[in-house]
Enzyme design. Sequence first.
Site, mmCIF file in Angstrom:
data_model
loop_
_atom_site.group_PDB
_atom_site.id
_atom_site.type_symbol
_atom_site.label_atom_id
_atom_site.label_comp_id
_atom_site.label_asym_id
_atom_site.label_seq_id
_atom_site.Cartn_x
_atom_site.Cartn_y
_atom_site.Cartn_z
ATOM 1 N N CYS A 120 -59.160 -61.369 -35.762
ATOM 2 C CA CYS A 120 -59.314 -62.688 -35.143
ATOM 3 C C CYS A 120 -60.522 -63.360 -35.771
ATOM 4 C CB CYS A 120 -59.515 -62.559 -33.632
ATOM 5 S SG CYS A 120 -59.301 -64.132 -32.766
ATOM 6 N N CYS A 122 -62.564 -65.635 -34.020
ATOM 7 C CA CYS A 122 -63.532 -66.209 -33.069
ATOM 8 C C CYS A 122 -64.902 -65.555 -33.140
ATOM 9 C CB CYS A 122 -62.991 -66.179 -31.642
ATOM 10 S SG CYS A 122 -62.712 -64.540 -30.978
ATOM 11 N N CYS A 130 -60.623 -69.521 -32.559
ATOM 12 C CA CYS A 130 -59.915 -68.475 -33.290
ATOM 13 C C CYS A 130 -59.216 -68.991 -34.545
ATOM 14 C CB CYS A 130 -58.894 -67.803 -32.370
ATOM 15 S SG CYS A 130 -59.627 -67.180 -30.856
ATOM 16 N N LYS A 195 -50.592 -63.159 -24.900
ATOM 17 C CA LYS A 195 -52.005 -63.188 -24.520
ATOM 18 C C LYS A 195 -52.280 -64.505 -23.827
ATOM 19 C CE LYS A 195 -56.639 -63.228 -26.471
ATOM 20 N NZ LYS A 195 -57.434 -63.025 -27.692
ATOM 21 N N ARG A 205 -66.814 -62.061 -24.018
ATOM 22 C CA ARG A 205 -67.390 -63.097 -24.892
ATOM 23 C C ARG A 205 -68.890 -62.929 -25.026
ATOM 24 N NH1 ARG A 205 -63.211 -67.970 -23.280
ATOM 25 N NH2 ARG A 205 -61.380 -66.841 -24.042
ATOM 26 N N ARG A 217 -59.450 -72.217 -24.904
ATOM 27 C CA ARG A 217 -58.414 -71.707 -25.804
ATOM 28 C C ARG A 217 -56.994 -72.029 -25.310
ATOM 29 N NH1 ARG A 217 -62.134 -69.011 -28.665
ATOM 30 N NH2 ARG A 217 -63.104 -67.065 -27.971
ATOM 31 N N GLU A 233 -42.315 -65.133 -26.877
ATOM 32 C CA GLU A 233 -43.413 -64.782 -27.791
ATOM 33 C C GLU A 233 -43.201 -63.377 -28.368
ATOM 34 O OE1 GLU A 233 -45.942 -66.082 -29.171
ATOM 35 O OE2 GLU A 233 -46.682 -67.783 -28.023
ATOM 36 N N LYS A 248 -51.662 -59.135 -22.383
ATOM 37 C CA LYS A 248 -53.092 -59.212 -22.107
ATOM 38 C C LYS A 248 -53.408 -60.462 -21.333
ATOM 39 C CE LYS A 248 -57.391 -59.920 -24.501
ATOM 40 N NZ LYS A 248 -58.027 -60.285 -25.725
ATOM 41 N N SER A 274 -62.033 -57.030 -20.215
ATOM 42 C CA SER A 274 -63.422 -56.896 -19.785
ATOM 43 C C SER A 274 -63.646 -57.292 -18.325
ATOM 44 C CB SER A 274 -64.325 -57.720 -20.702
ATOM 45 O OG SER A 274 -63.936 -59.080 -20.713
ATOM 46 N N TYR A 313 -61.865 -50.222 -21.331
ATOM 47 C CA TYR A 313 -63.277 -49.820 -21.351
ATOM 48 C C TYR A 313 -63.505 -48.615 -20.442
ATOM 49 C CZ TYR A 313 -63.276 -54.396 -23.426
ATOM 50 O OH TYR A 313 -62.965 -55.457 -24.244
HETATM 51 C C1 PBG Z 1 -60.239 -62.458 -29.400
HETATM 52 C C2 PBG Z 1 -60.234 -61.463 -28.319
HETATM 53 C C3 PBG Z 1 -60.661 -61.653 -27.009
HETATM 54 C C4 PBG Z 1 -60.477 -60.443 -26.350
HETATM 55 C C5 PBG Z 1 -59.959 -59.539 -27.275
HETATM 56 N N1 PBG Z 1 -59.798 -60.202 -28.484
HETATM 57 C C6 PBG Z 1 -61.299 -62.810 -26.357
HETATM 58 C C7 PBG Z 1 -60.668 -64.127 -26.284
HETATM 59 O O1 PBG Z 1 -59.490 -64.316 -26.565
HETATM 60 O O2 PBG Z 1 -61.414 -65.037 -25.952
HETATM 61 C C8 PBG Z 1 -60.801 -60.187 -24.910
HETATM 62 C C9 PBG Z 1 -60.931 -58.779 -24.509
HETATM 63 C C10 PBG Z 1 -61.568 -58.552 -23.198
HETATM 64 O O3 PBG Z 1 -61.851 -59.473 -22.413
HETATM 65 O O4 PBG Z 1 -61.814 -57.390 -22.912
HETATM 66 N N2 PBG Z 1 -60.777 -61.934 -30.568
#
Ligand code: PBG
Length: 327
Positions: A120, A122, A130, A195, A205, A217, A233, A248, A274, A313
Amino acid sequence: MPFPIHRPRRLRGSRALRSMVAETQLSPRDFIFPLFVVPGKGVRREISSMPGNYQLSVELIVGEAERVHALGVPAVILFGLPESKDPLGSSGALDDGVVQRAVRSLKKELPELCVITDVCLCEYTDHGHCGRIVDNDVDNDSTLELLAAQALSHARAGVDMVAPSDMMDGRVGAIRDKLDSEGFINLPVMSYAAKYASAFYGPFREAADSAPSFGDRRTYQMDPPNVREALREVELDIAEGADIVMVKPALAYLDVIAAVRQSFDTPVAAYNVSGEFSMVKAAQQLGWIDGERAMMEMLTAIKRAGADMIITYFAPDAAELINKESR
Ligand code: PBG
């Protein structure tokens, strides 16, 4: 003939009985553990909103991966915080970038560990979006070559699987083409296929220093009300060559996981993100919840919904608990 002939409680009377009839069983092999790689030496910085998770410099990543692998967790997924950022995220495709160096040393020191990389932009763009910005929005088609270049640099470093997470249309096909034309025909792609634009990415983030500097986003990540769109998708990504498809976040989208599982034969991954982790940790610290039980209940639910693998995690904590209980 219902009660009193049938008494479902009969099979709940002991731990042994309950475990014999359990329909879903978690194993450390279900988990993929996220790791955050940073520049420098000897850096081990705890992520304040994600207790027990660290930003680690390359030489410390190996030790952390080794600890988790020794618990029976087969895979890690790497995120990189680069030395420098620019509008095109070009530091994400450097041959000697943080992620590329981490992949090399992980594959050298722990050859049996499956090393996956998040692909990615970002984390690497100065604006935190992204992809390439044109007229205040991410331009889809010109972003594809940047993603393909990043994926190729991970492939050259020896990664076992790439996982594009940007939600651009056509990126799985663009990455597949690039990998194939460079000879990486056997490198699998795990697509973040469905996602959603989610509030649950907040702590990540901070961990990945990837918050967008303007806007959000929602023009590229999915809208939370939609499940049929998720199937579309997933279908498109499989057609473009995705080997594994991901949903996700996980917890607010268990119905999406179940629908994808029922509709496709491809392996399904779920990302226990997260915010889902941090909520449990925070409530546990306040004494408001039994964190261990909440963790196991969530992970069980994600697997029960149909996930074959879970990025989480909680991987080390859960693996340790499962190993202890199975003894
Ligand atoms: C983008 C990405 C994100 C996460 C994984 N890959 C963040 C986003 O889309 O803003 C989030 C993972 C998480 O919250 O644990 N590279």
